[in-house]
Design a protein around this motif. Structure first.
Motif, PDB file in Angstrom:
ATOM      1  N   MET A 120       5.437   4.760   3.975  1.00  0.00           N
ATOM      2  CA  MET A 120       6.069   5.165   5.231  1.00  0.00           C
ATOM      3  C   MET A 120       7.429   5.816   4.987  1.00  0.00           C
ATOM      4  O   MET A 120       8.417   5.507   5.631  1.00  0.00           O
ATOM      5  CB  MET A 120       6.198   3.954   6.164  1.00  0.00           C
ATOM      6  N   LYS A 121       7.475   6.714   4.036  1.00  0.00           N
ATOM      7  CA  LYS A 121       8.658   7.492   3.671  1.00  0.00           C
ATOM      8  C   LYS A 121       9.790   6.643   3.075  1.00  0.00           C
ATOM      9  O   LYS A 121      10.903   7.113   2.920  1.00  0.00           O
ATOM     10  CB  LYS A 121       9.204   8.282   4.872  1.00  0.00           C
ATOM     11  N   LEU A 122       9.493   5.389   2.732  1.00  0.00           N
ATOM     12  CA  LEU A 122      10.468   4.546   2.051  1.00  0.00           C
ATOM     13  C   LEU A 122      10.077   4.448   0.584  1.00  0.00           C
ATOM     14  O   LEU A 122       8.919   4.208   0.247  1.00  0.00           O
ATOM     15  CB  LEU A 122      10.508   3.140   2.662  1.00  0.00           C
ATOM     16  N   MET A 123      11.055   4.626  -0.305  1.00  0.00           N
ATOM     17  CA  MET A 123      10.810   4.560  -1.741  1.00  0.00           C
ATOM     18  C   MET A 123      11.150   3.150  -2.237  1.00  0.00           C
ATOM     19  O   MET A 123      12.287   2.703  -2.111  1.00  0.00           O
ATOM     20  CB  MET A 123      11.656   5.594  -2.483  1.00  0.00           C
ATOM     21  N   ASN A 124      10.151   2.461  -2.778  1.00  0.00           N
ATOM     22  CA  ASN A 124      10.318   1.091  -3.247  1.00  0.00           C
ATOM     23  C   ASN A 124      10.200   1.070  -4.761  1.00  0.00           C
ATOM     24  O   ASN A 124       9.146   1.417  -5.302  1.00  0.00           O
ATOM     25  CB  ASN A 124       9.232   0.195  -2.637  1.00  0.00           C
ATOM     26  N   VAL A 128      10.165  -3.006 -22.138  1.00  0.00           N
ATOM     27  CA  VAL A 128      10.809  -3.258 -20.851  1.00  0.00           C
ATOM     28  C   VAL A 128      11.424  -4.641 -20.819  1.00  0.00           C
ATOM     29  O   VAL A 128      10.992  -5.538 -21.528  1.00  0.00           O
ATOM     30  CB  VAL A 128       9.805  -3.108 -19.676  1.00  0.00           C
ATOM     31  N   LYS A 129      12.441  -4.771 -19.995  1.00  0.00           N
ATOM     32  CA  LYS A 129      13.101  -6.059 -19.771  1.00  0.00           C
ATOM     33  C   LYS A 129      12.970  -6.396 -18.292  1.00  0.00           C
ATOM     34  O   LYS A 129      12.703  -5.533 -17.473  1.00  0.00           O
ATOM     35  CB  LYS A 129      14.565  -5.976 -20.167  1.00  0.00           C
ATOM     36  N   VAL A 130      13.174  -7.650 -17.956  1.00  0.00           N
ATOM     37  CA  VAL A 130      13.122  -8.076 -16.563  1.00  0.00           C
ATOM     38  C   VAL A 130      14.092  -7.223 -15.755  1.00  0.00           C
ATOM     39  O   VAL A 130      15.241  -7.038 -16.133  1.00  0.00           O
ATOM     40  CB  VAL A 130      13.475  -9.567 -16.428  1.00  0.00           C
ATOM     41  N   GLY A 131      13.613  -6.648 -14.663  1.00  0.00           N
ATOM     42  CA  GLY A 131      14.449  -5.828 -13.791  1.00  0.00           C
ATOM     43  C   GLY A 131      14.379  -4.337 -14.068  1.00  0.00           C
ATOM     44  O   GLY A 131      14.870  -3.543 -13.269  1.00  0.00           O
ATOM     45  N   ASP A 132      13.777  -3.916 -15.191  1.00  0.00           N
ATOM     46  CA  ASP A 132      13.624  -2.484 -15.471  1.00  0.00           C
ATOM     47  C   ASP A 132      12.633  -1.875 -14.475  1.00  0.00           C
ATOM     48  O   ASP A 132      11.609  -2.476 -14.152  1.00  0.00           O
ATOM     49  CB  ASP A 132      13.090  -2.243 -16.892  1.00  0.00           C
ATOM     50  N   THR A 133      12.932  -0.669 -13.999  1.00  0.00           N
ATOM     51  CA  THR A 133      12.054   0.019 -13.058  1.00  0.00           C
ATOM     52  C   THR A 133      10.821   0.540 -13.797  1.00  0.00           C
ATOM     53  O   THR A 133      10.936   1.215 -14.813  1.00  0.00           O
ATOM     54  CB  THR A 133      12.788   1.186 -12.374  1.00  0.00           C
ATOM     55  N   VAL A 153       0.871  -1.175   0.000  1.00  0.00           N
ATOM     56  CA  VAL A 153       0.000   0.000   0.000  1.00  0.00           C
ATOM     57  C   VAL A 153       0.906   1.222   0.000  1.00  0.00           C
ATOM     58  O   VAL A 153       1.893   1.262   0.728  1.00  0.00           O
ATOM     59  CB  VAL A 153      -0.894   0.019   1.260  1.00  0.00           C
ATOM     60  N   GLY A 154       0.623   2.209  -0.845  1.00  0.00           N
ATOM     61  CA  GLY A 154       1.450   3.408  -0.865  1.00  0.00           C
ATOM     62  C   GLY A 154       1.039   4.374  -1.946  1.00  0.00           C
ATOM     63  O   GLY A 154      -0.030   4.266  -2.535  1.00  0.00           O
ATOM     64  N   THR A 155       1.936   5.323  -2.220  1.00  0.00           N
ATOM     65  CA  THR A 155       1.713   6.333  -3.251  1.00  0.00           C
ATOM     66  C   THR A 155       2.604   6.007  -4.440  1.00  0.00           C
ATOM     67  O   THR A 155       3.798   5.776  -4.284  1.00  0.00           O
ATOM     68  CB  THR A 155       2.064   7.740  -2.713  1.00  0.00           C
ATOM     69  N   MET A 156       2.008   5.991  -5.645  1.00  0.00           N
ATOM     70  CA  MET A 156       2.771   5.652  -6.847  1.00  0.00           C
ATOM     71  C   MET A 156       3.364   6.901  -7.478  1.00  0.00           C
ATOM     72  O   MET A 156       2.700   7.917  -7.604  1.00  0.00           O
ATOM     73  CB  MET A 156       1.876   4.966  -7.870  1.00  0.00           C
ATOM     74  N   TYR A 157       4.634   6.795  -7.859  1.00  0.00           N
ATOM     75  CA  TYR A 157       5.315   7.856  -8.594  1.00  0.00           C
ATOM     76  C   TYR A 157       5.821   7.264  -9.903  1.00  0.00           C
ATOM     77  O   TYR A 157       6.486   6.236  -9.913  1.00  0.00           O
ATOM     78  CB  TYR A 157       6.478   8.437  -7.776  1.00  0.00           C
ATOM     79  N   THR A 158       5.503   7.930 -11.012  1.00  0.00           N
ATOM     80  CA  THR A 158       5.864   7.419 -12.331  1.00  0.00           C
ATOM     81  C   THR A 158       7.253   7.846 -12.776  1.00  0.00           C
ATOM     82  O   THR A 158       7.739   7.378 -13.799  1.00  0.00           O
ATOM     83  CB  THR A 158       4.837   7.879 -13.381  1.00  0.00           C
TER      84      THR A 158
END
Length: 169
Positions: free
Chosen positions: A132-136, A120-125, A99-104
């Motif tokens: 909780m202030k962590l960027m995943n 895209v390839k496997v592993g591309d962001t 659960v969180g906020t999405m940034y493109t």
């Protein structure tokens, strides 16, 4: 406060225009919130040419009516038709792991990680989810082409919510 008083309180709040109510008495704290009714609009099959009428009052199940409108196909409808011709087993849906906020994009000034049509390839962001202030960083699990971006920048997402559709190579 006994059970009957609590029931009466719930009924009173439900029947009123109040959207949030909180009371603390006799060591008991009760908080009630009402959410506005939401109308879910499903994708209309491609062979139907109906469009919902614009209603200037709040949308409810009672006042939504369908009116027939003849319209030319737009680019959006053409792309939906293309989506319908791709077998489901060739489409990979990227779902939110948290659960969180999405940034493109990595910052407001930067370009998006991906857009419709990006390869895209496997592993591309694909995006960043802030929780909780962590960027995943959410990475692609398959090679392919981004078919659809299902969530907008800075939208709140839920666990398991679809974020992207990717056509697998």
């Amino acid at each position: 406060m006994d059970y009957k008083n609590i029931q009466d309180l719930i009924k009173t709040v439900s029947d009123s225009q109040i959207t949030c109510f909180e009371i603390e008495t006799e060591g008991i704290r009760i908080k009630m919130e009402k959410k506005e009714a939401q109308v879910v609009v499903e994708r209309i099959p491609e062979n139907v040419t109906h469009i919902e009428a614009a209603v200037h009052e709040p949308l409810t199940g009672k006042n939504i009516e369908m009116q027939e409108v003849h319209a030319e196909k737009t680019e959006d409808e053409v792309s939906k038709n293309i989506v319908n011709t791709i077998p489901d087993e060739n489409i990979f849906i990227v779902k939110s792991p948290i659960v969180g906020t999405m940034y493109t994009s990595p910052s407001a000034e930067s370009k998006n990680f991906v857009k419709v049509g990006s390869i895209v390839k496997v592993g591309d962001t694909l995006c960043i989810l802030e929780a909780m202030k962590l960027m995943n960083e959410i990475e692609s699990e398959v090679d392919g082409e981004v078919l659809e971006v299902l969530v907008s920048n800075e939208d709140m997402v839920e666990y398991g919510q679809p974020l992207f559709k990717i056509i697998k190579n």
